[in-house]
Motif scaffolding. Sequence first.
Motif, short mmCIF file in Angstrom:
data_model
loop_
_atom_site.label_atom_id
_atom_site.label_comp_id
_atom_site.label_asym_id
_atom_site.label_seq_id
_atom_site.Cartn_x
_atom_site.Cartn_y
_atom_site.Cartn_z
N ASN A 169 0.83 -1.21 0.00
CA ASN A 169 0.00 0.00 0.00
C ASN A 169 0.86 1.26 0.00
OD1 ASN A 169 -3.16 -0.52 1.82
ND2 ASN A 169 -2.42 -1.30 -0.12
N PHE A 170 2.17 1.09 -0.06
CA PHE A 170 3.09 2.21 0.03
C PHE A 170 2.96 3.12 -1.18
CE2 PHE A 170 7.19 4.36 0.50
CZ PHE A 170 7.34 4.43 1.88
N PHE A 171 2.60 2.54 -2.33
CA PHE A 171 2.59 3.31 -3.57
C PHE A 171 1.31 4.13 -3.78
CE2 PHE A 171 1.90 -1.28 -4.57
CZ PHE A 171 0.50 -1.24 -4.73
N TYR A 172 0.29 3.95 -2.93
CA TYR A 172 -0.96 4.66 -3.16
C TYR A 172 -0.81 6.18 -3.09
CZ TYR A 172 -3.93 0.45 -3.07
OH TYR A 172 -4.53 -0.74 -3.35
N SER A 173 -0.09 6.67 -2.11
CA SER A 173 0.04 8.13 -1.98
C SER A 173 0.72 8.71 -3.21
CB SER A 173 0.82 8.50 -0.71
OG SER A 173 2.11 7.92 -0.73
N TYR A 174 1.71 8.00 -3.74
CA TYR A 174 2.39 8.46 -4.95
C TYR A 174 1.45 8.42 -6.16
CZ TYR A 174 5.27 8.38 -9.14
OH TYR A 174 5.78 8.64 -10.38
N GLN A 175 0.77 7.31 -6.34
CA GLN A 175 -0.07 7.15 -7.54
C GLN A 175 -1.29 8.07 -7.51
OE1 GLN A 175 -0.90 2.94 -7.81
NE2 GLN A 175 1.23 2.41 -8.22
#
Length: 468
Positions: free
Chosen positions: A259-265
């Motif tokens: 779930n780490f990539f959600y803020s970036y995406q």
Amino acid sequence: MGGLELEGGINGKDPSNTPQKHSKFRYNSPLVQVALIGLVCFCCPGMFNALSGMGGGGQVDPTAVNNANTALYTTFAVFGVLGGGIYNILGPHLTLFAGCSTYVLYAGSFLYYNHYHHQTFAIVAGAFLGIGAGLLWAAQGAIMTSYPPHDRKGVYISMFWSIFNMGGVIGGLIPFILNFNRTTAVSVNDGTYIGFMVFMSIGTVISLGILHPSRVIRDDGSRCTNIKYSNVTTECIEILKLFMNWKMLLMIPASWGSNFFYSYQFNNVNGVLFNLRTRGLNNVFYWGAQMIGSLFIGYLMDFTFKSRRARGLFGITVVGVLGTGIWVGGLKKQLDYSRDNEPATKLDFKDGSDFAGPFVLYFSYGLLDAMFQSMVYWIIGALADDSEILSRYAGFYKGVQSAGAAVAWQIDAHKVPFLIQLIVNWVLTTISYPLLAVLVILAVKDDKEAGKGESKEGEGRAAVHSLH
């Protein structure tokens, strides 16, 4: 044994001991129950995903949603780990109802923020949602991985993921339709948040229809668990053991990164590159891509090879290769802009070829998310076959995942460069693949081995109530 009761006959079989044909569409069948938990997640996390996917929670300034999501994932990290134990004690009804109700509060906090721009309510609601999400996802993980027959878990995971992500598709249509004529708007209207709250309330009611695992009977007559209720002492001990369980330790990079990539995406791709109405449309396809990705990887991990271990390794390889290609595409696009040099004009879906490339990239991110997480859930489901054990495993996965997400949302809140965020996301997922492969090689049994070993292991667990 302090609150333990055994149900069913030997090895959890139906007490009649006579062969029976069980319809797949019985209310107490794994198919119907996994479909129901899919509908619950369609209405609650699915709508939450659509809200988050708009970038900044539909607001022009992402600060409030970044801080709310940091609070959310901080409490989620704790209650994700504890959620499996709570589920084993309370059962699905109380666990799911309590968890779902917090989603309504969270969406309501942004309706309030739309008028008063005070972020305190959103942050507090985010903290409550983290508690509720920990409960819901631990219950969901136990249901999705333990109810199906062990040789068809990929199919059931895909079915769940498709129903769940249809929530994101419908949720993406809500802001797209309600804000279609607001081409210069910077934040969504009240009706968008009210629409999310209605769906979340429906999901809260549907959660009451989920049966306790001891009442769910597979087509072969076996029950999903022998254990009726656990107790606080037992669950505390078993949860602490997870932090020394080598299987869980091998999963930490995958859990942290998933779930780490959600803020970036959401914030730095969808939120930065596209205008408001197009962000809603993009989410329709982002979550639609998740349905495609989960169906594809579910098929690969259930049907490609006779050996379950070989299917697991093949699935990891396919996700690894596709994931690498998608992050390469992301890097190429990211080099075109930065936090200090954002595009002067936001893209609209009517912009033709200028819109097409970034749209395909965002679609591919959704595809990879579903494939990665479905693969991990398949591996979790292959580690055991009992609802009680898998509720703890799923809770541990969601707890570590949420700790990673809490860090990620704060990284974005502190204005870390977009390029660094992309590289960290890419590295986290890449490290995961070889570690998951080792886990599959050492811990996943082939179907015949699993059929024999798991029933014996399950009997032992019912007797001594421990993981190992």
